[in-house]
Design a protein around this motif. Structure first.
Motif, short mmCIF file in Angstrom:
data_model
loop_
_atom_site.label_atom_id
_atom_site.label_comp_id
_atom_site.label_asym_id
_atom_site.label_seq_id
_atom_site.Cartn_x
_atom_site.Cartn_y
_atom_site.Cartn_z
N LYS A 1 5.28 -7.64 -16.91
CA LYS A 1 5.94 -8.95 -17.03
C LYS A 1 6.87 -9.00 -18.26
O LYS A 1 7.80 -9.82 -18.30
CB LYS A 1 4.90 -10.06 -17.12
CG LYS A 1 4.22 -10.36 -15.79
CD LYS A 1 3.16 -11.46 -15.95
CE LYS A 1 2.51 -11.78 -14.61
NZ LYS A 1 1.45 -12.82 -14.75
N GLN A 2 6.63 -8.14 -19.23
CA GLN A 2 7.47 -8.10 -20.41
C GLN A 2 8.91 -7.71 -20.09
O GLN A 2 9.83 -8.01 -20.85
CB GLN A 2 6.90 -7.12 -21.44
CG GLN A 2 5.51 -7.46 -21.93
CD GLN A 2 4.95 -6.39 -22.84
OE1 GLN A 2 5.66 -5.50 -23.29
NE2 GLN A 2 3.65 -6.48 -23.13
N SER B 1 10.55 -8.81 -17.45
CA SER B 1 11.15 -9.94 -16.74
C SER B 1 11.62 -9.60 -15.32
O SER B 1 12.79 -9.79 -14.97
CB SER B 1 12.33 -10.50 -17.54
OG SER B 1 11.92 -10.89 -18.83
#
Length: 299
Positions: A265-266, A268
Motif C-alpha cells: 500500500k505504500q 499507492s
C-alpha cells in the motif's frame, strides 16, 4: 509417528535420496509431493521396510522398520503397481493378508462387499486397472493398519469410487487415529485432505509444514498501477514471480497476506487484492517459480 532422518540412498552411483528427512505426525494425513524422480517412491519403500538406508534412520513409533516384523505389522501400503500373486483371486489375497496382518478384520471385509462390488473368485490379473486398485483398497483397509502408505492411490479409479475410498480413509483417520502418508501428483485432491505437506526435489525434502502454515506464508497479490508507474519492488519483499496483463500485475510473494498488503500500500496502487494460492501454485513456486512453470513453445 513416522520419522525419516537424514536418509541417503544410492543405486549404482545415482543418489536417489540425499539426506531426506520427514516427520509424519500421528493421526493425520501427510502429503508427499514433488516432480517425477524427486525420490518420493524411494522414501515410501524405506518406510515400508523394503529398502535399507545407506545412512540415516527410518523409524516407526521410534524403532527402525527395516527387518522389524513388529513395526511392519503396523504399516500397510498400496503402491502404484500393487502386487498380487499371478493366479490369485481377491479371496486368495484376503487369506494371504489375514495371515500376514494380526489385525486383519474379517467382519470389515464382509461389510466392504457392499462398497466394492467385485467378483471375489475371478483372477485379479483379468481385472481392469481400476478394479485392481479397488481390490487393493478393499484388502488393505481391512488390515486395520496404524499407518497407511499410499503411492498414487486413486489413479485409475472413476470419480465416484475416488470419493468413496477417500471417505473411507478419512473416516479411519477420524475414528481410529490412522496415520496416512500419501504421494500423489493430484495436488488438487491432496489439498482437500492433507494436514501436512512435504515438498521433495532431487532426493531432498525442501520443506515440510502444516498445509495451513504453508498457505499463510506465501501470497498472491493483484495490483493495478497508473500507466507507466508500476514500481520496482525491493528485494526484501522476496517476490517469487511477477506477471502482468496491461496494468494488472500479479505478484507471488513470500510472507503473510496482511504484512505484504500493508507494505504494498505504500506504493499507492489503484487497486490491491490478496488472493489464496492453491497447493499446486505453492508447489510450482517453491520449486523455483518460472523454471517449473508451463512453457509456451512456438511451433
Amino acid at each position: 509417528m513416522i520419522e525419516v532422518k537424514n536418509v541417503i540412498k544410492t543405486f549404482d552411483g545415482f543418489t536417489a535420496l540425499d539426506g531426506a528427512s520427514i516427520t509424519a505426525p500421528d493421526g493425520g494425513v501427510y502429503g508427499l509431493v514433488g516432480p517425477n524422480g524427486a525420490g518420493k517412491s524411494t522414501v515410501i519403500r524405506h518406510i515400508t521396510g523394503i529398502y535399507r538406508p545407506d545412512s540415516g534412520e527410518v523409524l516407526v513409533e521410534g524403532r527402525p522398520v527395516y527387518e522389524n516384523p513388529e513395526k511392519k505389522a503396523l504399516v500397510a501400503a498400496i503402491a502404484d503397481d500393487w502386487y498380487y500373486f499371478p493366479s490369485a483371486t481377491i479371496a486368495d489375497m484376503m487369506r494371504f493378508y489375514r495371515g500376514f496382518y494380526p489385525s486383519f478384520d474379517t467382519n470389515r471385509y464382509e461389510r466392504f462387499r457392499e462398497v466394492f462390488t467385485m467378483p471375489e473368485k475371478s483372477p485379479i490379473r483379468r481385472m481392469s486397472k481400476g478394479m485392481q486398485k479397488q481390490a487393493a483398497f478393499w484388502l488393505t483397509m481391512c488390515c486395520r493398519p496404524r499407518y497407511l502408505i499410499l503411492d498414487e492411490p486413486v489413479d485409475g479409479l472413476d470419480p465416484v469410487m475416488r470419493r468413496q475410498v477417500w471417505s473411507l480413509m478419512m473416516a479411519d483417520v477420524s475414528e481410529y487415529g490412522t496415520t496416512v502418508l500419501v504421494s500423489s501428483h493430484n495436488l488438487r485432491e491432496l489439498e482437500d485432505v492433507c494436514d501436512h505437506v512435504g515438498i521433495m526435489n532431487r532426493g531432498k525434502v525442501l520443506l515440510e509444514r502444516s498445509l495451513s502454515d504453508l498457505q499463510e506464508n506465501i501470497v498472491k497479490l493483484q495490483a493495478v498501477w497508473k500507466p507507466g508507474e508500476a514500481p520496482v519492488l525491493p528485494r526484501e519483499l522476496e517476490v517469487l514471480h511477477t506477471s502482468h496483463v496491461g496494468r494488472v500485475y500479479t505478484y507471488i510473494v513470500r510472507g503473510t497476506a496482511a504484512a505484504i498488503t500493508d507494505r504494498m500500500k505504500q506504493y499507492s496502487p489503484l487497486m490491491l487484492e490478496a488472493l489464496p494460492l492453491s497447493l499446486e501454485e505453492i508447489f510450482i513456486y517453491e520449486l523455483g517459480g518460472e523454471q517449473y512453470a508451463v512453457k509456451e513453445i512456438l511451433l
